[in-house]
Design a protein around this motif. Sequence first.
Motif, PDB file in Angstrom:
ATOM      1  N   LEU A  64       0.834  -1.206   0.000  1.00  0.00           N
ATOM      2  CA  LEU A  64       0.000   0.000   0.000  1.00  0.00           C
ATOM      3  C   LEU A  64       0.865   1.251   0.000  1.00  0.00           C
ATOM      4  N   LYS A  67       2.444   1.736  -3.381  1.00  0.00           N
ATOM      5  CA  LYS A  67       1.453   2.185  -4.367  1.00  0.00           C
ATOM      6  C   LYS A  67       1.162   3.667  -4.184  1.00  0.00           C
ATOM      7  N   TRP A  68       1.022   4.090  -2.946  1.00  0.00           N
ATOM      8  CA  TRP A  68       0.723   5.489  -2.654  1.00  0.00           C
ATOM      9  C   TRP A  68       1.934   6.371  -2.990  1.00  0.00           C
ATOM     10  N   ASN A 143     -10.090  -3.822   7.329  1.00  0.00           N
ATOM     11  CA  ASN A 143     -11.014  -2.950   6.598  1.00  0.00           C
ATOM     12  C   ASN A 143     -10.344  -1.632   6.211  1.00  0.00           C
ATOM     13  N   SER A 146      -7.924  -2.240   3.336  1.00  0.00           N
ATOM     14  CA  SER A 146      -8.713  -2.460   2.119  1.00  0.00           C
ATOM     15  C   SER A 146      -9.263  -1.141   1.581  1.00  0.00           C
ATOM     16  N   PHE A 147      -9.763  -0.293   2.489  1.00  0.00           N
ATOM     17  CA  PHE A 147     -10.303   1.021   2.107  1.00  0.00           C
ATOM     18  C   PHE A 147      -9.227   1.885   1.444  1.00  0.00           C
ATOM     19  N   THR A 149      -6.377   0.882   0.037  1.00  0.00           N
ATOM     20  CA  THR A 149      -5.912   0.276  -1.207  1.00  0.00           C
ATOM     21  C   THR A 149      -6.837   0.639  -2.358  1.00  0.00           C
ATOM     22  N   THR A 150      -8.149   0.656  -2.082  1.00  0.00           N
ATOM     23  CA  THR A 150      -9.137   1.033  -3.101  1.00  0.00           C
ATOM     24  C   THR A 150      -9.054   2.529  -3.410  1.00  0.00           C
ATOM     25  N   SER A 151      -8.777   3.334  -2.378  1.00  0.00           N
ATOM     26  CA  SER A 151      -8.776   4.793  -2.533  1.00  0.00           C
ATOM     27  C   SER A 151      -7.579   5.303  -3.326  1.00  0.00           C
ATOM     28  N   GLU A 153      -5.226   5.192  -6.208  1.00  0.00           N
ATOM     29  CA  GLU A 153      -5.081   4.689  -7.569  1.00  0.00           C
ATOM     30  C   GLU A 153      -4.028   5.528  -8.300  1.00  0.00           C
TER      31      GLU A 153
END
Length: 525
Positions: A64, A67-68, A143, A146-147, A149-151, A153
Amino acid sequence: LTLPQFVQLMDNFVGEDISLPTLKRLIAFMKREFKQTAEEKIKQREKIHRFSHMAQRKHLLEALFEKWDSKACGSLDLEEVITVLSTFKGHQGKEALMEAKEEICSRYPQLGKVGKITPKAFQIFLELIASKFTGNEDQTMDNLVSFLTTSVEQSHIKSLQSSARRKWLQDIQKAAETSGTNMEPVYKAVIKALYQDMEAHGNNKTISAYIALLEENQLSPEQGQVLLRYMACTGDNAPYILNRVLHREMKGISFAVIDQGKPIYVPRVQHHGNIHFWSSDDPEEEKKGSLLVLPLHDAHWRVFGILGLDTLWDQTHTSIFLTHEITFYEGVCHAFSKAYHHICMREHVLQVAATALDWLYPRTPSIHAVTIYLVEPGTDKNYVLCKMITTDNTGQKEIHKSPVVLLREENILRGYLFKCTDSSEVTLTSIYGEHHIAVPLHDLSRHTLGIFDISIGENKKLPPQEQKDLQKMLKMAQAACSEILQRFLEEREPTQVLEAEHVTNVRHAGILFHRFMLQDLRECV
């Protein structure tokens, strides 16, 4: 116990002279006597599941963060992280976020000053947020990850760019991990990363680069308490800048960068008026190009040097540094800092080991020789052992500037050293009648960081008092090394006990060994 640890423990227990029938009886006894209740089996399974879950979460958090951190600069903007997190679980999430922010800023005071959050602080921040909610903390943490990781992009092009840049930054760290205590490969890896990025993403402009580190000004303190010494540079600048020093009173923006702790960018040097030009080939008024100077921060966000880049050799005279390039250079600074302090850490560990041997030798005449090895990554996930220090029976030390590298497959007679590394346990052996005690130095995860290879000649064991002194030395050396590792790992200021510990020079790392000896003596009294 891991399998290698169990095997080594049993090997030490039975010794070299045990007969095969006796060994078989021991194995039969252990099989017969080993019992595990249903409750113990459940606890063991739960523990294994917990470890597996924690390892998986750590991997997800690292992924994460990467990615960020699409620009590969090694840190995230704290306010940007808070903005994204503020939408997690509405009002209750905002309350948890504010409480966690207060705690993380209290734990890491530099966060409020620099506004950047590192991978370790990022993980602790998320754990603090999850702890503020009622219910299952592990589920909340899952959670939350997961939140996020989805946020978070990023575009495909950005992903490819950051992937290439991350590989170049990893090469800097690899150079530090495979060069003993030699900084030269690290400097070369930094320059190579800068060139590679310029070729791939910099429109092929011509750049010069240099690294300067702060030193105490011992020769001319009237010119300032510290100076900058230029330790490495691109080839075109070597005749003008390598090993030169810059004092605070001289022209230039480097000390302003150090004082402010932020990069300074000069798009047109000819219009600035306060640039220090090392080359006198051309008059200053004819020099054209861009200059960028970035601070090098340690884990406590203290500045210890600078990275400089310029385009003075670029024939177009119009080249400038773009925002994405400057951000990458911040990543290079972060990677260099990690690599530099990794080597500093190894130097400190070796200094502790050398100090420990100085204490030991007058007390243990039965010891014939001691060799100190450090563990380094090899190829294909293997490792190698680097011979760093050897001592003879008088305690005379030889420090190897170019370490001798031992590979497992090429050193069958030194197999006990690799057994010791694999198991992180003491290993005893005899080679042609010469008895050896291999003792691991552990890192904070109890993996083997280094090895004391102690030869006691034809004696199978040391006299009782010498054995006691050896055990005491090993205990204090391990305590001092753990303290060093903690200092380099932590992003908080270390606790210092003795006045002499305030001196940061590497040769004073050995003071830690004497500090633990003193503390042990006080406890005994």
